[in-house]
Design a protein around this motif. Structure first.
Motif, PDB file in Angstrom:
ATOM      1  N   PHE A 348     120.551  35.269 114.411  1.00  0.00           N
ATOM      2  CA  PHE A 348     119.410  35.519 113.396  1.00  0.00           C
ATOM      3  C   PHE A 348     119.106  36.770 113.929  1.00  0.00           C
ATOM      4  O   PHE A 348     118.252  37.118 112.769  1.00  0.00           O
ATOM      5  N   MET A 349     119.039  37.544 115.399  1.00  0.00           N
ATOM      6  CA  MET A 349     118.349  38.106 115.736  1.00  0.00           C
ATOM      7  C   MET A 349     119.092  39.585 115.048  1.00  0.00           C
ATOM      8  O   MET A 349     118.511  40.182 114.506  1.00  0.00           O
ATOM      9  N   GLY A 350     121.016  39.662 113.871  1.00  0.00           N
ATOM     10  CA  GLY A 350     121.045  40.411 113.666  1.00  0.00           C
ATOM     11  C   GLY A 350     120.857  40.529 112.272  1.00  0.00           C
ATOM     12  O   GLY A 350     121.008  41.745 111.985  1.00  0.00           O
ATOM     13  N   ILE A 351     119.900  40.211 111.902  1.00  0.00           N
ATOM     14  CA  ILE A 351     119.191  39.937 110.343  1.00  0.00           C
ATOM     15  C   ILE A 351     118.547  41.284 110.856  1.00  0.00           C
ATOM     16  O   ILE A 351     118.691  42.221 109.557  1.00  0.00           O
ATOM     17  N   GLY A 352     117.569  41.489 112.223  1.00  0.00           N
ATOM     18  CA  GLY A 352     117.114  43.175 112.295  1.00  0.00           C
ATOM     19  C   GLY A 352     117.815  44.296 112.140  1.00  0.00           C
ATOM     20  O   GLY A 352     117.324  45.035 112.147  1.00  0.00           O
ATOM     21  N   VAL A 353     119.332  44.034 112.453  1.00  0.00           N
ATOM     22  CA  VAL A 353     120.017  45.380 112.709  1.00  0.00           C
ATOM     23  C   VAL A 353     119.819  45.286 111.257  1.00  0.00           C
ATOM     24  O   VAL A 353     120.332  46.970 110.470  1.00  0.00           O
ATOM     25  N   VAL A 354     120.242  44.351 109.866  1.00  0.00           N
ATOM     26  CA  VAL A 354     120.451  44.906 108.571  1.00  0.00           C
ATOM     27  C   VAL A 354     118.946  45.791 107.898  1.00  0.00           C
ATOM     28  O   VAL A 354     118.654  46.386 107.441  1.00  0.00           O
ATOM     29  N   LEU A 355     118.297  44.907 108.735  1.00  0.00           N
ATOM     30  CA  LEU A 355     116.452  45.791 108.144  1.00  0.00           C
ATOM     31  C   LEU A 355     116.989  47.335 108.740  1.00  0.00           C
ATOM     32  O   LEU A 355     116.176  47.500 108.274  1.00  0.00           O
ATOM     33  N   ASN A 356     117.664  47.627 109.932  1.00  0.00           N
ATOM     34  CA  ASN A 356     117.321  48.888 110.065  1.00  0.00           C
ATOM     35  C   ASN A 356     118.034  49.356 109.196  1.00  0.00           C
ATOM     36  O   ASN A 356     117.986  50.870 109.487  1.00  0.00           O
ATOM     37  N   TYR A 357     118.588  49.157 108.564  1.00  0.00           N
ATOM     38  CA  TYR A 357     119.979  49.536 107.920  1.00  0.00           C
ATOM     39  C   TYR A 357     119.523  50.318 106.160  1.00  0.00           C
ATOM     40  O   TYR A 357     119.451  50.756 106.275  1.00  0.00           O
ATOM     41  N   VAL A 358     118.858  48.980 105.914  1.00  0.00           N
ATOM     42  CA  VAL A 358     118.473  48.883 104.996  1.00  0.00           C
ATOM     43  C   VAL A 358     116.843  49.222 104.955  1.00  0.00           C
ATOM     44  O   VAL A 358     116.482  50.042 103.921  1.00  0.00           O
ATOM     45  N   VAL A 359     116.134  49.382 105.810  1.00  0.00           N
ATOM     46  CA  VAL A 359     114.699  50.193 105.881  1.00  0.00           C
ATOM     47  C   VAL A 359     114.248  50.156 106.941  1.00  0.00           C
ATOM     48  O   VAL A 359     113.379  49.788 107.595  1.00  0.00           O
ATOM     49  N   PRO A 360     115.128  51.399 107.470  1.00  0.00           N
ATOM     50  CA  PRO A 360     115.022  51.946 108.831  1.00  0.00           C
ATOM     51  C   PRO A 360     113.354  52.019 109.018  1.00  0.00           C
ATOM     52  O   PRO A 360     112.410  51.412 109.860  1.00  0.00           O
ATOM     53  N   GLU A 361     112.428  52.431 108.202  1.00  0.00           N
ATOM     54  CA  GLU A 361     111.106  53.209 108.667  1.00  0.00           C
ATOM     55  C   GLU A 361     110.279  52.232 107.866  1.00  0.00           C
ATOM     56  O   GLU A 361     109.195  52.365 109.168  1.00  0.00           O
ATOM     57  N   LYS A 362     110.685  51.303 107.808  1.00  0.00           N
ATOM     58  CA  LYS A 362     109.512  49.942 107.996  1.00  0.00           C
ATOM     59  C   LYS A 362     109.927  48.742 108.386  1.00  0.00           C
ATOM     60  O   LYS A 362     109.202  47.363 108.757  1.00  0.00           O
TER      61      LYS A 362
END
Length: 472
Positions: A348-362
């Motif tokens: 589930f922490m891997g979702i953070g990797v996805v967020l860093n890919y989609v919206v790295p600035e936010k």
């Protein structure tokens, strides 16, 4: 008076491999994380020097929370303590809700730490995408977390030692710049920087108060001491010592460090997304200083993420032992670690990797607001459980703890009011309000899950002592 089963330290199957120095350093390290090293930059830009007061005020409330937790821990020291106390004093549903919410808090905190770590690496290697770095760190820490708790404690001990040593070094160097005027910042470093640029509250008290949500995020993880209770060699001695040292840790590492930095560098030079410590050393002009500090704050982020993996696995096991999560989460590996729970949490922490890919600035702002909301719930449950426990002690129904909180339940009431005020600030702020929508959805999902659970297993709603798997 309670029966012996309630107040004795239960055997949960874990290896009691955390010694006094490890618990002490985990407690110290838990109070020094990405919220201070990275998040403080954005908060300084919002509040200026008055941020020092916000950290001191929030630190006082955190001490109230930890003393309340300490009294409960010495009444019944168990792993997954927050969920267990909520279950005992408020009912099975609250234990279920608190356990899963604390798990959520650490999952999203892990995302924040991975995001921060990726930002720090970006300082050296701007060509590497944030999501790649976040993924690499996630995998490395996951592998490290499947080791024995004794080695986990040792790793955390040295991680925390790096953070503590570096912060003390920063304070000493900053005081040297202020006192002797050396370095490139010597001509402008002065205590008057705290009020010369539009005053101590440059953007008004309202703007300062709005930083409290970010400030509270910086204190997430201080309660990790409670999760170590089931694996501490001597919780009756190590836990009170760890909790009683909290005030000087806050005074030195938060209030002291920020005060020195804001004297050395004008608050107007800080910006969101940049560590104030890295910025301060860059201004001072110490050779490789900014790079060294960047390494230290990278260590801090990885340390906190590592702790998150530790705590989520233990919380899932507590939930499973109470029939509130799939039974297979209660199994321990040959090294007496809840490996399956850690694995699922890391996924589930891997979702953070996805967020860093989609919206790295936010990505950092999104996950910190959700983590703060989940953390506030956990703290509220600790405080309310403490109030109810004190009522039971005063009525003669429960055994008194050997580590009573000063002022009894009075300080807990003050802390409850403060946390509700911070929740109101989150609701007022359009940027952070989204976390309340997420929490509302989370609450609805848990309510549905609880209803289904009761239908399939009516006994789950009974108040009972947890039946923990015996290992070894």
């Amino acid at each position: 008076m309670t029966s012996p089963q309630v107040t004795e330290t239960p055997e949960e199957g874990y290896e009691r491999g955390l010694g006094s120095r490890q618990v002490q350093m985990i407690a110290i390290g838990g109070a020094i994380g990405v919220g201070l090293f990275l998040g403080a930059g954005a908060n300084i830009a919002k509040a200026g020097p008055s941020l020092i007061v916000m950290y001191a005020l929030a630190g006082l409330i955190i001490f109230f929370i930890m003393r309340a937790l300490g009294e409960l821990l010495l009444y019944r020291p168990v792993s997954g303590s927050f969920a267990e106390y909520s279950r005992e004093f408020l009912g099975p549903f609250f234990g279920f809700f608190t356990g899963w919410t604390y798990w959520l808090m650490w999952v999203v905190t892990g995302m924040a730490e991975l995001t921060a770590a990726a930002i720090y690496v970006h300082y050296w290697f701007p060509a590497i995408p944030q999501w790649v770095t976040a993924l690499v760190f996630l995998v490395v820490l996951f592998v490290a977390n499947l080791i024995s708790v004794k080695l986990f404690g040792e790793i955390e001990f040295w991680f925390s030692m790096v953070k503590v040593t570096a912060l003390i070094g920063m304070i000493v160097i900053g005081l040297g710049v202020l006192t002797f005027g050396f370095s490139a910042a010597g001509d402008t470093a002065t205590v008057t920087n705290l009020w010369e640029f539009d005053g101590f509250f440059p953007k008004g008290i309202g703007s300062s108060l709005m930083t409290l949500q970010g400030v509270m995020f910086a204190y997430l993880a201080v309660e990790l001491v409670g999760v170590t209770a089931g694996e501490s060699e001597n919780p009756e001695k190590t836990l009170p010592k760890a909790i009683n040292t909290l005030p000087w840790r806050i005074a030195l590492f938060y209030v002291g460090a920020l005060t020195v930095i804001l004297c050395v560098v004008k608050w107007t030079e800080f910006a969101p997304g940049v560590s104030p410590f890295v910025k301060a050393f860059a201004v001072i002009g110490i050779p490789a200083g900014a790079g060294i500090v960047n390494f230290v704050v990278l260590t801090a982020a990885l340390s906190s993420c590592n702790s998150g993996m530790y705590s989520t696995g233990r919380m899932l096991r507590t939930l499973a032992d109470n029939g509130e999560a799939p039974r297979f989460f209660s199994r321990l590996s040959s090294s007496k670690t809840p490996a399956l729970g850690i694995t699922v949490s890391v996924a589930f922490m891997g979702i953070g990797v996805v967020l860093n890919y989609v919206v790295p600035e936010k990505a950092f702002g999104y996950v910190t607001s959700v983590a703060t909301a989940a953390g506030i719930w956990t703290w509220l449950m600790i405080l309310i459980s403490h109030v109810l426990y004190r009522r039971g002690v005063e009525a003669g129904r429960l055994r008194a703890s050997s580590f009573p909180a000063p002022g009894g339940a009075k300080c807990s009431y003050v802390a409850i009011a403060f946390l509700l005020f911070v929740t109101g600030l989150i609701a007022y702020d359009a940027d952070s309000r989204v976390c309340l929508y997420v929490m509302a959805g989370w609450a609805a999902a848990l309510a549905i899950g609880w209803a289904v659970l009761k239908t399939r297993n009516p006994q789950v709603a009974d108040r009972r002592e947890p039946q923990l798997e015996k290992v070894g």
